[in-house]
Design a protein around this motif. Structure first.
Motif, PDB file in Angstrom:
ATOM      1  N   PRO A  28       9.264  52.302 -53.850  1.00  0.00           N
ATOM      2  CA  PRO A  28       9.011  51.335 -52.412  1.00  0.00           C
ATOM      3  C   PRO A  28      10.614  51.529 -51.422  1.00  0.00           C
ATOM      4  N   GLU A  29       9.579  51.596 -50.181  1.00  0.00           N
ATOM      5  CA  GLU A  29      11.129  50.742 -49.348  1.00  0.00           C
ATOM      6  C   GLU A  29      11.503  49.569 -49.442  1.00  0.00           C
ATOM      7  N   LEU A  30      10.944  48.460 -50.497  1.00  0.00           N
ATOM      8  CA  LEU A  30      11.228  47.215 -50.150  1.00  0.00           C
ATOM      9  C   LEU A  30      12.843  47.110 -51.487  1.00  0.00           C
ATOM     10  N   ALA A  31      12.330  47.713 -52.306  1.00  0.00           N
ATOM     11  CA  ALA A  31      13.730  48.633 -53.697  1.00  0.00           C
ATOM     12  C   ALA A  31      15.170  49.072 -52.697  1.00  0.00           C
ATOM     13  N   TRP A  32      14.433  49.935 -51.573  1.00  0.00           N
ATOM     14  CA  TRP A  32      15.946  50.645 -51.249  1.00  0.00           C
ATOM     15  C   TRP A  32      17.078  49.141 -51.217  1.00  0.00           C
ATOM     16  N   LYS A  58      18.087  41.552 -50.275  1.00  0.00           N
ATOM     17  CA  LYS A  58      17.114  41.308 -49.421  1.00  0.00           C
ATOM     18  C   LYS A  58      15.671  39.929 -49.970  1.00  0.00           C
ATOM     19  N   ASN A  59      15.334  39.151 -49.582  1.00  0.00           N
ATOM     20  CA  ASN A  59      14.174  38.974 -49.749  1.00  0.00           C
ATOM     21  C   ASN A  59      12.839  39.571 -49.930  1.00  0.00           C
ATOM     22  N   TYR A  60      12.212  39.428 -50.669  1.00  0.00           N
ATOM     23  CA  TYR A  60      11.003  39.675 -51.104  1.00  0.00           C
ATOM     24  C   TYR A  60       9.915  38.978 -51.196  1.00  0.00           C
ATOM     25  N   PRO A  61       9.345  39.244 -50.738  1.00  0.00           N
ATOM     26  CA  PRO A  61       7.665  38.552 -50.555  1.00  0.00           C
ATOM     27  C   PRO A  61       6.991  37.182 -51.488  1.00  0.00           C
ATOM     28  N   GLY A  62       7.588  36.139 -51.200  1.00  0.00           N
ATOM     29  CA  GLY A  62       7.353  35.203 -51.926  1.00  0.00           C
ATOM     30  C   GLY A  62       8.721  35.008 -52.385  1.00  0.00           C
ATOM     31  N   ASP A  63       9.946  35.478 -52.009  1.00  0.00           N
ATOM     32  CA  ASP A  63      10.807  34.865 -52.191  1.00  0.00           C
ATOM     33  C   ASP A  63      12.346  34.788 -51.478  1.00  0.00           C
ATOM     34  N   GLU A  64      12.200  33.777 -50.571  1.00  0.00           N
ATOM     35  CA  GLU A  64      13.383  33.713 -49.736  1.00  0.00           C
ATOM     36  C   GLU A  64      14.149  33.033 -49.614  1.00  0.00           C
ATOM     37  N   LEU A  65      13.514  32.357 -50.917  1.00  0.00           N
ATOM     38  CA  LEU A  65      14.852  30.486 -50.999  1.00  0.00           C
ATOM     39  C   LEU A  65      16.705  30.694 -51.283  1.00  0.00           C
ATOM     40  N   SER A  66      16.630  32.412 -51.558  1.00  0.00           N
ATOM     41  CA  SER A  66      17.645  32.892 -51.171  1.00  0.00           C
ATOM     42  C   SER A  66      18.772  32.897 -50.098  1.00  0.00           C
ATOM     43  N   ARG A  67      18.174  32.940 -48.831  1.00  0.00           N
ATOM     44  CA  ARG A  67      18.355  33.366 -47.801  1.00  0.00           C
ATOM     45  C   ARG A  67      19.519  34.787 -47.548  1.00  0.00           C
ATOM     46  N   LEU A  68      18.596  35.725 -48.406  1.00  0.00           N
ATOM     47  CA  LEU A  68      19.233  37.266 -48.672  1.00  0.00           C
ATOM     48  C   LEU A  68      19.422  37.524 -47.249  1.00  0.00           C
ATOM     49  N   GLU A  69      18.784  37.404 -46.215  1.00  0.00           N
ATOM     50  CA  GLU A  69      18.714  37.937 -44.893  1.00  0.00           C
ATOM     51  C   GLU A  69      20.069  37.548 -44.355  1.00  0.00           C
ATOM     52  N   ARG A  70      21.094  36.726 -45.186  1.00  0.00           N
ATOM     53  CA  ARG A  70      22.179  36.834 -43.696  1.00  0.00           C
ATOM     54  C   ARG A  70      23.237  38.057 -45.079  1.00  0.00           C
ATOM     55  N   SER A  71      24.200  38.448 -43.470  1.00  0.00           N
ATOM     56  CA  SER A  71      24.821  39.775 -43.795  1.00  0.00           C
ATOM     57  C   SER A  71      26.022  39.679 -45.336  1.00  0.00           C
ATOM     58  N   ASP A  72      25.447  40.321 -45.711  1.00  0.00           N
ATOM     59  CA  ASP A  72      26.499  41.125 -47.656  1.00  0.00           C
ATOM     60  C   ASP A  72      25.766  40.030 -48.242  1.00  0.00           C
ATOM     61  N   ALA A  73      24.803  39.507 -48.347  1.00  0.00           N
ATOM     62  CA  ALA A  73      24.227  38.570 -49.349  1.00  0.00           C
ATOM     63  C   ALA A  73      23.117  39.124 -50.164  1.00  0.00           C
ATOM     64  N   PHE A  74      23.399  39.080 -51.947  1.00  0.00           N
ATOM     65  CA  PHE A  74      22.872  39.495 -52.477  1.00  0.00           C
ATOM     66  C   PHE A  74      22.521  38.111 -53.432  1.00  0.00           C
ATOM     67  N   ARG A  75      22.057  39.133 -54.579  1.00  0.00           N
ATOM     68  CA  ARG A  75      22.003  38.050 -56.063  1.00  0.00           C
ATOM     69  C   ARG A  75      21.434  38.938 -56.799  1.00  0.00           C
TER      70      ARG A  75
END
Length: 153
Positions: A28-32, A58-75
């Motif tokens: 799935p594209e979401l996992a790329w 990246k943020n997954y639907p319903g999982d935006e708490l970590s703010r992974l849309e930031r540049s170079d952010a990961f969890r």
């Protein structure tokens, strides 16, 4: 710790395979761009077990708490024993909502969606959590390896 540092560390564990979904591979594209770690000594991606650790970019639907849309952010997400979860986060997994949350960098936290299943995570691990992340990954690997070995004929 960078994403590549974690991939290299887990890749050094014998029998580990990292799935790195990308465009064109049927995932799935979401996992790329994410990474899923399995114990699989034959080098194939297992279809009947969950990974013992993951990295999401990246943020997954319903999982935006970590703010992974930031540049170079990961969890980095790692399954932990009930005892480790409670020792590290101060509550048992069933009370994950009362544990530290994944809204700050370099802090051990309950996974935003899978904390009650014993998953611990760290957003952008660095100096404060580096040794704990290494220990959690090694422990999760050992459990996954043991489970695999117990199910072999």
């Amino acid at each position: 710790m960078t994403l590549d540092d974690i991939v290299d560390l887990v890749g050094s564990f014998e029998g580990t395979v990292a799935q790195r979904p990308r465009e064109g591979d049927g995932t799935p594209e979401l996992a790329w761009g994410d990474v899923f770690f399995y114990y699989s000594p034959d080098g194939t991606i297992p279809t009947t077990v969950q990974p013992f650790a993951t990295i999401v970019t990246k943020n997954y639907p319903g999982d935006e708490l970590s703010r992974l849309e930031r540049s170079d952010a990961f969890r980095v997400n790692v399954v932990a024993s009930k005892q480790d979860f409670e020792q590290l986060l101060g509550v048992p997994p069933r009370e994950a909502a009362r544990a530290p949350q994944a809204d700050a960098d370099d802090t051990l936290a309950s996974h935003p969606q899978y904390g009650t299943a014993g998953w611990i995570c760290v957003v952008n691990p660095a100096s404060q959590t580096q040794s704990q992340v290494r220990e959690l990954l090694a422990s999760a690997y050992a459990v996954a390896k043991g489970r695999y070995e117990r199910h072999q004929p």
